[in-house]
Design a protein around this motif. Structure first.
Motif, short mmCIF file in Angstrom:
data_model
loop_
_atom_site.label_atom_id
_atom_site.label_comp_id
_atom_site.label_asym_id
_atom_site.label_seq_id
_atom_site.Cartn_x
_atom_site.Cartn_y
_atom_site.Cartn_z
N SER A 237 -7.52 -5.92 -1.06
CA SER A 237 -6.60 -4.78 -1.19
C SER A 237 -6.69 -4.16 -2.58
O SER A 237 -6.36 -2.98 -2.75
N SER B 151 -7.10 2.69 5.77
CA SER B 151 -5.71 2.49 5.35
C SER B 151 -5.07 3.79 4.92
O SER B 151 -4.12 3.79 4.13
N SER C 1 -10.26 -2.57 4.28
CA SER C 1 -10.46 -2.38 2.84
C SER C 1 -11.18 -1.09 2.48
O SER C 1 -11.37 -0.80 1.31
N ILE D 137 0.83 -1.20 0.00
CA ILE D 137 0.00 0.00 0.00
C ILE D 137 0.87 1.25 0.00
O ILE D 137 0.59 2.22 -0.72
#
Length: 399
Positions: A168, A223, A218, A57
């Motif tokens: 992801s 995130s 998700s 990420i």
């Protein structure tokens, strides 16, 4: 001149993706077979896989920010290239994931040892979620790449139901949709604070369970920190001075602090080492020279670069292959340890073989088509000379 060369060759990024994909594969071998229940030490392999996804990420935030800054593409072309880069491989793996999931839902609970592991217990609820009209709904959400938006209280395992690693990918797609706006706002002093405050507020709401429970982070705000780290690194990297040695004490101290204060945040150490490697030129002291050569061998060797170019295929394809191996082990009535050995021994070579085929025949044609669209757009609307990237100065990244 030295800084310019460094900015157009992000050393180590391609190779580290190969190691990250391998870590996720190992995590899923361990998780699918509930190996930590028999050997608690293997639980660290699960944590390593979680950190690997976090580094993926961060890298995404870094690379996409660089693309936005370097290419100056219109938003529709930018999205079309992202879609052509991701979707063809995703569509193939989603089909395999659908087949392997439905097969495994039938076979796994029948194993003498299978009913005792948490994965099988979760599958029981997953089967109920896929029953009736649930399967078309799951499939529609996955096809739209928006399945990561749906919390578990609305649709159980919406993020993981058909292709587990793709949670992801939905997260990445949410980021791609907003990234140009975010990067543009962060480059303007009058909007930087506003964007940062909004992102922090949404992150805190997600941590409190708004809009609902998620098995995986998700939803983009959940995130936000790894993405922000990648974006910030790319924005400040031009001002980071070139180093003549690797300050190894920094990641070591960071590792100790993280282990004490924030367990599970080991991805920050990996990213710190990678950034130090990218910004180090010709180390002069013996210790730094040894560390530099080891990193170069692990991240920029031919094998690492070959595997790195196929890392996206490995990341998505390995889970259906592991599920199919579990189905085969069940059909052959293998015992528990023989099943673990089957996944551990056959999982990686089968995944690499399939990933190579996917890369050459599915992923690469999609990337080429995206480049063709971009070339046609550049021919129709030539950029000013000051903003063009020459062939020698283009970043060596598969994007």
């Amino acid at each position: 001149m030295r800084a310019q060369c460094r900015m157009t060759w992000f050393r180590g990024l391609e190779g580290v993706r190969a190691w990250l994909a391998l870590a996720v594969l190992v995590e899923h071998v361990v998780g699918l077979t509930a190996l930590p229940d028999h050997h608690p030490a293997t639980r660290q392999l699960v944590h390593a896989g979680d950190s690997a996804v976090s580094v993926f990420i961060v890298i995404s935030g870094f690379v996409i920010t660089h693309m936005i800054l370097a290419r100056h593409e219109p938003y529709p072309l930018y999205l079309a290239r992202r879609l052509l880069r991701l979707y063809p491989v995703y569509a193939v793996c989603l089909l395999l994931g659908l087949v392997s999931t439905l097969l495994l839902n039938r076979i796994m609970p029948l194993q003498p040892w299978g009913a005792a592991i948490p994965f099988t217990q979760a599958m029981a609820r997953a089967r109920a979620s896929l029953a009736g009209n649930g399967l078309p709904l799951h499939l529609a959400l996955h096809l739209s790449l928006l399945h990561g938006l749906v919390p578990d209280n609305l649709l159980f395992r919406a993020q993981l139901a058909l292709l587990t690693p793709a949670w992801s990918l939905s997260l990445e797609w949410q980021f791609y949709l907003l990234a140009p706006l975010v990067v543009l706002a962060l480059r303007r002093p009058d909007t930087t604070l506003l964007v940062t405050a909004i992102a922090l507020g949404l992150y805190l709401l997600a941590r409190k369970g708004v809009p609902g429970p998620y098995l995986m982070p998700s939803l983009l705000p959940a995130s936000a920190l790894p993405f922000a780290l990648g974006i910030a690194t790319r924005l400040i990297l031009p001002g980071v001075p070139t180093r003549r040695s690797l300050p190894l004490s920094l990641p070591l101290l960071l590792a100790v602090a993280l282990h004490t204060l924030a367990p599970g945040q080991g991805y920050l150490v990996v990213w710190a080492v990678l950034v130090l490697y990218m910004t180090t030129q010709s180390p002069i002291d013996p210790l730094s020279r040894i560390a530099f050569r080891l990193l170069h061998a692990g991240l920029d060797s031919r094998v690492a670069l070959w595997a790195g170019r196929r890392s996206y295929c490995v990341y998505l394809l390995h889970f259906p292959i592991l599920q199919l191996l579990l189905c085969a082990a069940g059909a052959w009535h293998l015992g528990y340890w023989m099943t673990v050995a089957t996944l551990a021994i056959a999982g990686l070579p089968l995944t690499l073989l399939g990933a190579d085929l996917l890369h050459r025949h599915v992923e690469q044609p999609g990337i080429t088509l995206g480049r063709t669209l971009a070339a046609r757009w550049h021919q129709a609307t030539p950029a000013p000379a000051s903003t063009r990237l020459t062939r020698a100065s283009r970043p060596n990244l598969v994007t």
